[in-house]
Each structure stands twice: as C-alpha cells, then as structure tokens.
Design a protein around this motif. Structure first.
Motif, PDB file in Angstrom:
ATOM      1  N   GLU A  25      10.315   8.262   6.533  1.00 10.93           N
ATOM      2  CA  GLU A  25       8.888   8.541   6.689  1.00 10.93           C
ATOM      3  C   GLU A  25       8.053   7.286   6.441  1.00 10.93           C
ATOM      4  N   SER A  26       8.433   6.501   5.440  1.00 13.66           N
ATOM      5  CA  SER A  26       7.712   5.255   5.151  1.00 13.66           C
ATOM      6  C   SER A  26       7.840   4.270   6.302  1.00 13.66           C
ATOM      7  N   ARG A  27       9.036   4.199   6.899  1.00 14.86           N
ATOM      8  CA  ARG A  27       9.236   3.272   8.006  1.00 14.86           C
ATOM      9  C   ARG A  27       8.422   3.685   9.239  1.00 14.86           C
ATOM     10  N   ILE A  28       8.381   4.969   9.516  1.00 10.08           N
ATOM     11  CA  ILE A  28       7.604   5.429  10.660  1.00 10.08           C
ATOM     12  C   ILE A  28       6.116   5.176  10.417  1.00 10.08           C
ATOM     13  N   HIS A  29       5.670   5.389   9.193  1.00 11.08           N
ATOM     14  CA  HIS A  29       4.273   5.094   8.845  1.00 11.08           C
ATOM     15  C   HIS A  29       3.985   3.614   9.051  1.00 11.08           C
ATOM     16  N   PHE A  30       4.911   2.755   8.607  1.00  7.70           N
ATOM     17  CA  PHE A  30       4.741   1.312   8.770  1.00  7.70           C
ATOM     18  C   PHE A  30       4.658   0.944  10.249  1.00  7.70           C
ATOM     19  N   THR A  31       5.552   1.486  11.056  1.00  5.85           N
ATOM     20  CA  THR A  31       5.620   1.126  12.471  1.00  5.85           C
ATOM     21  C   THR A  31       4.369   1.544  13.227  1.00  5.85           C
ATOM     22  N   HIS A  32       3.858   2.741  12.926  1.00  6.71           N
ATOM     23  CA  HIS A  32       2.791   3.292  13.755  1.00  6.71           C
ATOM     24  C   HIS A  32       1.396   3.159  13.155  1.00  6.71           C
ATOM     25  N   THR A  33       1.284   2.661  11.912  1.00  9.53           N
ATOM     26  CA  THR A  33      -0.047   2.452  11.332  1.00  9.53           C
ATOM     27  C   THR A  33      -0.208   1.034  10.813  1.00  9.53           C
ATOM     28  N   VAL A  34       0.650   0.625   9.881  1.00  3.69           N
ATOM     29  CA  VAL A  34       0.518  -0.699   9.269  1.00  3.69           C
ATOM     30  C   VAL A  34       0.754  -1.800  10.294  1.00  3.69           C
ATOM     31  N   LEU A  35       1.861  -1.704  11.049  1.00  4.57           N
ATOM     32  CA  LEU A  35       2.205  -2.745  12.012  1.00  4.57           C
ATOM     33  C   LEU A  35       1.169  -2.839  13.123  1.00  4.57           C
ATOM     34  N   SER A  36       0.731  -1.690  13.618  1.00  2.00           N
ATOM     35  CA  SER A  36      -0.241  -1.701  14.704  1.00  2.00           C
ATOM     36  C   SER A  36      -1.590  -2.262  14.264  1.00  2.00           C
ATOM     37  N   ALA A  37      -1.885  -2.167  12.965  1.00  2.67           N
ATOM     38  CA  ALA A  37      -3.145  -2.701  12.433  1.00  2.67           C
ATOM     39  C   ALA A  37      -2.984  -4.123  11.902  1.00  2.67           C
ATOM     40  N   ASN A  38      -1.776  -4.697  12.065  1.00  6.05           N
ATOM     41  CA  ASN A  38      -1.495  -6.069  11.624  1.00  6.05           C
ATOM     42  C   ASN A  38      -1.719  -6.221  10.122  1.00  6.05           C
ATOM     43  N   ARG A  39      -1.308  -5.211   9.347  1.00  4.86           N
ATOM     44  CA  ARG A  39      -1.441  -5.268   7.901  1.00  4.86           C
ATOM     45  C   ARG A  39      -0.095  -5.561   7.272  1.00  4.86           C
ATOM     46  N   GLU A  40      -0.144  -5.980   6.013  1.00  8.08           N
ATOM     47  CA  GLU A  40       1.066  -6.346   5.292  1.00  8.08           C
ATOM     48  C   GLU A  40       1.863  -5.103   4.918  1.00  8.08           C
ATOM     49  N   CYS A  41       3.174  -5.189   5.098  1.00 13.57           N
ATOM     50  CA  CYS A  41       4.047  -4.083   4.703  1.00 13.57           C
ATOM     51  C   CYS A  41       4.200  -4.065   3.185  1.00 13.57           C
ATOM     52  N   ASP A  42       4.132  -2.889   2.593  1.00 10.89           N
ATOM     53  CA  ASP A  42       4.314  -2.754   1.149  1.00 10.89           C
ATOM     54  C   ASP A  42       5.271  -1.597   0.904  1.00 10.89           C
ATOM     55  N   CYS A  43       6.556  -1.889   0.869  1.00  7.12           N
ATOM     56  CA  CYS A  43       7.583  -0.864   0.716  1.00  7.12           C
ATOM     57  C   CYS A  43       7.928  -0.731  -0.763  1.00  7.12           C
ATOM     58  N   ARG A  44       7.702   0.438  -1.332  1.00 10.17           N
ATOM     59  CA  ARG A  44       7.748   0.600  -2.779  1.00 10.17           C
ATOM     60  C   ARG A  44       8.886   1.484  -3.274  1.00 10.17           C
ATOM     61  N   GLU A  45       9.717   1.998  -2.368  1.00 13.24           N
ATOM     62  CA  GLU A  45      10.761   2.919  -2.810  1.00 13.24           C
ATOM     63  C   GLU A  45      11.716   2.259  -3.807  1.00 13.24           C
ATOM     64  N   GLY A  46      11.966   0.959  -3.614  1.00 17.60           N
ATOM     65  CA  GLY A  46      12.917   0.262  -4.471  1.00 17.60           C
ATOM     66  C   GLY A  46      12.520   0.263  -5.929  1.00 17.60           C
TER      67      GLY A  46
END
Length: 355
Positions: A25-46
């Motif tokens: 779900e986080s990856r799909i959110h990144f691909t279709h919202t963050v990436l398209s808006a040219n924003r920095e990825c912030d993956c926090r699950e780790g």
C-alpha cells in the motif's frame, strides 16, 4: 484503472502477512501520489519493524558515542533525528534553526538553538545537514562561523539513508537447506554471494555469480575467489543472444541493459537461466538486474517450475514491478508464498520473497 485495481487486489491476496500488505500500500501511494508530485519518498515501515538500523552516510565512520547537532528544526530535522536515534546515535544535543521563535523549545525532548551557538557551545559536536530545501544554505552558514568542515555531515540528497535488516537473506519463515545452490543474478561486487555463504553457514554445493559488467566482474572475481563459484560474465533475459549494455564505470551498480545518459555502450552476451543450470537442483535465486527482472524471470521459467527455488527479487526499478512480478511468478507456480520487505527509508531496496 480498473485493470490496475484488479491486479492490486490479486497481489494483495497473494501476500502472506500484514507487513507485506502495508508495504504494498505504501509503494502504491508513493508511485501514484508522491512520485507524480515530484516529492521525496519517506518510507517508514523499517523503523517500526526493525529494532535497529545503520545510516549509510556515517556507518563505520563515526562512533555512536559522539555528540550530534541537527541543522533544521522542521519536518526534515525530525526525520533526521528519527534516523539517528534508530541507528543508536543517542547523543543528540540539539537542533539548529534560524527561526527565533523556536529557540529554547524542545522537539523530541531536544532543544533548539541558533546557528551562532555552534562555536561557543558545541565545537566538539558533529553537525548533520540533511535538508533538501535548505541544506546548502545551512552548510554555508555553518562554515561561515568557522566550524570545521570535517565535522559536518552534509547529505547532498537531502536526507540520511537508513538501512534495515539483511537484504535478500532476511527470509520470512524459511530455513536454509543442506545442499544449497545459489544463483546471484546481478552479482555486482559479489557481496550478496558472501552474504549467502554466511546465511547458509558455508554449507552449499555451488554459487553461480552472474554479472554482465566487465568492471563489476573483476570485483566479483576478487571477492569470491576460492569459494566454489562459477563466474558467468553475461546478462540474463528471456532468450539468448547479444544486446547493448550500458556501462557506468564510476557507478557500476547503475549499469544495465536500460539506457543511461552517463554510460558507455558495448555489446554483451545474454543467456537464460534455464540454459545455464539445466542439470542443477537450484535452491535459491536472487534477482537484481537493474530493471530487467521480468525478462530474467521469464528466462528462468523451467528452473522455477522444476525446482521451486526460494526467490529474492528486487521490485523497485520499475513502477509496476511490485505488481507484475508477483503475478508472473504465481503464473509459473501456484504454490509459492509471497512476502515483501523494504530495507531502506527511500524508494529503493524493496524485495519480494517467494518461498
């Protein structure tokens, strides 16, 4: 769009634990919202899943007993604090900021100070500058006070890179076998093969180190000599032949069969996995082929179907890999269990395990 949603649901149903579904779900959110808006990825699950991490920019360079300041007391400063604290750098003395209203405030229990205080009060600290918007300004400001440059950790990317777990070998609910045969597809420098040897306690029959880059293959040979390794200097795909290869000499990890503006073009031999391990009982395949994982898997269909090896596959090079690759593997064998694990706080290092 309806086709994509249907595929997403299929993949979600294939995944075998809640963490994998959360990562999807986080990856799909990144691909279709963050990436398209040219924003920095912030993956926090780790940070939630792993008890500790290392920070790529400072690991093995600075001891955890040192004192630190963080440039910037906003959102990115808090992310830097989180990365440092999770990695065990607990002596964080303060945040530095230019907003006078913040001076004396506590963020995460740590006070905010003006930049002008660094020489009088914090001359023995390291200062971390990891801010995409204001990083260069902060860096110049710190040096203008006469603070030593070698005590400033300046991340040009605008964030610290946290790395979690044991990439490719942090395998959920799986134990090593007694006669492992490992295919290191995209061997790069051979370190994943060395990690495989560590993972199986040195109990294996053979390693195939497969790498198309001539530069990288020299490193592979140097790192894996005398370890019962078969070296294959070739690309892998769905058929054998010759193809253009884009070699990035200064950054071999970025080399591949996909065009790269910083690369040198040469022709390399391409083989299929099925053609090189006809008589082997393959138990484990790692795929990291810089965006050509799908054709590499197609060229390994017979091996996967016959042996059901553990698969550890990079699924971050192309936007659709996290969806298409699980479906492809499931079309080859329907008895795999699937897990996703993410090994950094950026958009890379996403691995699909098929067990």
């Amino acid at each position: 769009m309806s086709g994509l949603i249907e595929k997403l649901m299929q993949v979600k149903n294939l995944l075998n634990d809640d963490l994998s579904r959360q990562i999807l779900e986080s990856r799909i959110h990144f691909t279709h919202t963050v990436l398209s808006a040219n924003r920095e990825c912030d993956c926090r699950e780790g940070y939630q899943h792993y008890d500790s991490s290392i920070i790529q920019e400072i690991d093995c360079k600075i001891t955890k007993s040192e004192r630190f300041l963080i440039a910037g007391a906003g959102r990115e400063g808090i992310r830097t604090y989180e990365a440092l604290a999770h990695a065990g750098y607990s002596n964080i003395e303060g945040f530095l900021d230019n907003d006078k209203k913040k001076y004396g405030e506590a963020i995460e229990g740590v006070k905010v100070y003006p930049f002008s205080s660094i020489i009088s009060s914090f001359h023995d600290c390291y200062i971390v500058v990891a801010n995409k918007q204001y990083g260069e300004k902060f860096f110049r400001q710190i040096l203008s006070y006469g603070f030593p440059k070698n005590k400033v950790i300046y991340s040009l990317s605008g964030k610290l890179t946290s790395r979690f777990g044991w990439e490719y070998f942090d395998i959920p609910k799986h134990k090593k076998g007694v006669r492992e045969v490992f295919l290191d597809v995209g061997s790069l420098d051979g370190k994943d093969s060395l990690n495989f040897i560590k993972w199986c306690d040195g109990e294996y029959d053979c390693i195939y180190a497969i790498e198309p880059s001539v530069v990288s293959m020299e490193m592979v040979n140097n790192n894996l000599i005398d370890n019962n390794v078969k070296f294959i200097n070739a690309a892998v795909g769905e058929e054998s032949g010759e193809l253009p290869f884009y070699e990035v000499v200064d950054h071999p990890g970025a080399s591949g069969i996909l065009a790269n503006k910083d690369s040198q073009i040469s022709m390399v031999h391409m083989v299929t996995i099925d053609s090189i391990v006809i008589n082997e009982k393959v138990t484990f395949i790692k795929f990291d082929t810089e965006g050509s994982e799908i054709p590499a898997i197609i060229g390994a269909k017979e091996t996967i179907s016959r042996n059901k090896p553990v698969l550890a596959i990079s699924v971050y090079h192309n936007e659709d890999d996290v969806v298409e690759i699980p479906l492809l593997v499931d079309s080859i064998r329907q008895d795999y269990k699937f897990y996703l694990r993410h090994y950094s706080n950026n958009s890379s290092d996403l691995v699909l395990y098929c067990i």
